[in-house]
Enzyme design. Structure first.
Site, PDB file in Angstrom:
ATOM      1  N   HIS A 164      22.869   6.803   0.759  1.00  0.00           N
ATOM      2  CA  HIS A 164      23.318   7.366  -1.281  1.00  0.00           C
ATOM      3  C   HIS A 164      22.506   7.983  -1.638  1.00  0.00           C
ATOM      4  O   HIS A 164      21.425   7.858  -2.639  1.00  0.00           O
ATOM      5  CB  HIS A 164      22.967   5.707  -1.712  1.00  0.00           C
ATOM      6  CG  HIS A 164      24.098   5.636  -3.184  1.00  0.00           C
ATOM      7  ND1 HIS A 164      24.809   4.575  -3.321  1.00  0.00           N
ATOM      8  CD2 HIS A 164      24.118   6.669  -3.965  1.00  0.00           C
ATOM      9  CE1 HIS A 164      25.887   4.486  -4.586  1.00  0.00           C
ATOM     10  NE2 HIS A 164      25.415   6.957  -4.812  1.00  0.00           N
ATOM     11  N   ARG A 203      33.103   6.290  -4.836  1.00  0.00           N
ATOM     12  CA  ARG A 203      32.089   4.622  -4.498  1.00  0.00           C
ATOM     13  C   ARG A 203      32.418   4.543  -3.451  1.00  0.00           C
ATOM     14  O   ARG A 203      33.315   4.855  -2.496  1.00  0.00           O
ATOM     15  CB  ARG A 203      33.430   4.006  -5.621  1.00  0.00           C
ATOM     16  CG  ARG A 203      31.995   4.479  -7.192  1.00  0.00           C
ATOM     17  CD  ARG A 203      30.661   3.688  -6.588  1.00  0.00           C
ATOM     18  NE  ARG A 203      30.327   3.610  -7.759  1.00  0.00           N
ATOM     19  CZ  ARG A 203      29.921   4.651  -8.800  1.00  0.00           C
ATOM     20  NH1 ARG A 203      28.914   5.372  -7.074  1.00  0.00           N
ATOM     21  NH2 ARG A 203      28.568   5.017  -9.626  1.00  0.00           N
TER      22      ARG A 203
END
Length: 535
Positions: free
Chosen positions: A268, A220
């Site tokens: 991502h 994250r």
């Protein structure tokens, strides 16, 4: 994510459910929106939960749920389900391995020297002296650690609780965190985000890494204290970073990471939730049974790939031979299957069961024609595998022989006297029951002598057209052609598509070795419609 494909797959897996799409681009709550019991979401707007007021469960298609829990309108009494792996572990392990190898082989330094037109080689350190740490050892972290260890790196792993992974030095708990970090050449973070680990990749922790170390973050973005990372790069303490997740996504155009040559930014993409395993996890909670998710290319591509994946999944359900009691004089019949419609007639299988029963042989299970999970589990305990249909039995038989050492009797479909005798002897000889089998064959042949004479009178000198359709399929049609030839007919198999020849080459070669070589008429046949839904 391609929403229509997900909707189609979910409708196939959950035919009784009322399913619909909600446009994620709509950021305003619709007070008239239909109310759902279950939501399957990927980065939904907060307005979605404002309009859905009776949700009992929420399935998140991503690996993390922190963003959902941060939404004020998220229903706190709803069951929140995070998909386990869903195909992401392999992709993330590939990403991490690629990033580690890029650092280990010094590709960034060689890129700089290329721009300088400078020819300068470096000696490689042994991988066993190149320390890589994996922070987080859940399903995905464990897969990354195993992959790196398999490539020879000195791998450490860290989690809150103790893990055991072959080839990985696993540490656990706050007392062992510092020793986990000390001297790492590469740190791979794959943690979920919790209040306790926000900002865990800070100056104090990153300073414990080896000089020139590299940080890879696929967990994250909020784990990284960005100012600390940039400062350590400026000081030369860190050599670089590979970042796939960020606290703000998309990463703003003015963000300093874009301008740093030591930082590789990827948007991502380290892993994408795969459709098949995700739908399987959602569906199995509805049907209260394990769902094995298989992706098949279908008849439009290499259709065998799906079946081979299914067979490998079956092997994972089986108990190793050394952990089970062997079943003497027991066999598995492999290559029979049942689907939306069964494709082996139960009368055929009943006849085989009767014949082997006359030899004192037990059938553990017919894999996978309606067998039980327990029959699959104990399948390696049988003395022998015998194929019902060589077309499908061959691959499963080879895989079981390779993994468990179960001998495989390569037999074709028992249509006609010769093929039935070959099938019975193919089972009996490996089990030391040859004499008993010859007695059974002699007795059974005498019992059907009248029917055989009738068949010969009907077939003798005739041309037998055998058309491939739903029943029979191509391999059964070829087996029937052999039987027709045995009774004196000239068989011609029609409607055989060239694609079938390509995809079923192992079976065709086996039949040729058995002396079969019928006349064929190749046509587009049922492939002319563009799909093959019949069998």
């Amino acid at each position: 994510m391609h929403a229509p494909a997900w909707l189609d797959a979910l409708r196939a897996a959950l035919p009784d459910a009322d399913l619909w799409l909600r446009d994620a681009a709509k950021t305003d709550a619709d007070p008239l929106a239909p109310q759902a019991d279950i939501a399957i979401v990927w980065r939904p707007p907060s307005a979605f939960f404002e309009e859905q007021r009776r949700l009992r469960a929420v399935f998140n298609l991503g690996a993390g749920v922190d963003a959902l829990l941060a939404m004020p309108a998220f229903p706190r009494d709803a069951l929140l389900v995070r998909l386990e792996d869903a195909g992401m572990a392999d992709a993330l392990a590939e990403y991490a391995l690629a990033a580690v190898l890029r650092v280990y082989r010094g590709f960034d330094r060689y890129a700089i020297r290329q721009r300088e037109a400078r020819w300068q080689a470096e000696l490689l350190r042994p991988k066993s002296n190149f320390a890589v740490g994996v922070l987080g050892l859940g399903v995905i972290g464990a897969a990354i650690a195993r992959s790196l260890a398999a490539h020879g790196f000195a791998v450490r792993g860290f989690a809150r609780t103790r893990h055991a992974i072959e080839g990985v030095d696993c540490r656990a708990g706050e007392a062992e965190f510092a020793s986990f970090l000390d001297g790492l050449d590469v740190l791979v973070s794959v943690l979920p985000l919790t209040p306790d680990n926000r900002g865990i990749l800070n100056r104090a922790n990153l300073a414990r890494l080896a000089d020139g170390a590299h940080v890879i973050n696929v967990g994250r973005g909020a784990h990284v204290v960005e100012a600390d990372l940039l400062a350590l790069l400026d000081e030369g303490k860190l050599g670089g970073a590979t970042l796939d997740v960020f606290e703000t996504e998309p990463l703003p155009a003015a963000h300093p990471f874009w301008d740093r040559p030591e930082i590789l930014v990827t948007p991502h993409i380290s892993a994408v939730t795969e459709l098949e395993p995700s739908v399987a996890q959602i569906a199995e909670r509805d049907v209260a049974a394990r769902v094995v998710a298989i992706r098949s290319e279908g008849y439009g591509g290499a259709f065998r790939s799906g079946y081979e994946d299914a067979f490998r999944a079956l092997l994972d359900l089986m108990a190793p031979r050394e952990h089970a009691t062997l079943m003497p004089d027991a066999i598995n019949i492999i290559g029979a299957r049942e689907g939306p419609t069964y494709t082996e007639w139960t009368e055929d299988l009943n006849e085989l069961e009767r014949l082997v029963g006359a030899l004192g042989i037990q059938i553990n299970g017919v894999l996978c024609g309606g067998c039980t999970v327990e029959q699959i589990r104990r399948a390696p305990s049988a003395e022998l595998n015998a194929s019902w249909c060589y077309d499908w039995g061959q691959k499963l038989g080879d895989l079981m022989e390779e993994r468990f050492g179960v001998p495989y009797a390569r037999t074709g479909q028992p249509y006609g006297l010769r093929a039935t005798e070959e099938w019975i002897m193919g089972v009996a000889v490996p089990l030391g029951l040859e004499s008993e089998a010859r007695e059974v064959i002699e007795r059974e042949t005498a019992a059907v002598a009248g029917e055989v004479d009738t068949l010969r009178r009907c077939f003798e000198g005739k041309t037998a057209l055998i058309e491939i359709s739903e029943f029979p399929g191509p391999i059964r049609a070829l087996s029937l052609a052999r039987m027709a030839e045995e009774f004196g007919a000239h068989p011609i198999v029609i409607n055989l598509h060239p694609y079938t020849v390509k995809e079923r080459m192992p079976s065709l070669k086996f039949l040729l070795q058995q002396g079969q070589n019928p006349e064929l008429i190749l046509t587009k046949g049922i492939f002319a419609l563009g799909s093959f839904n019949a069998a």
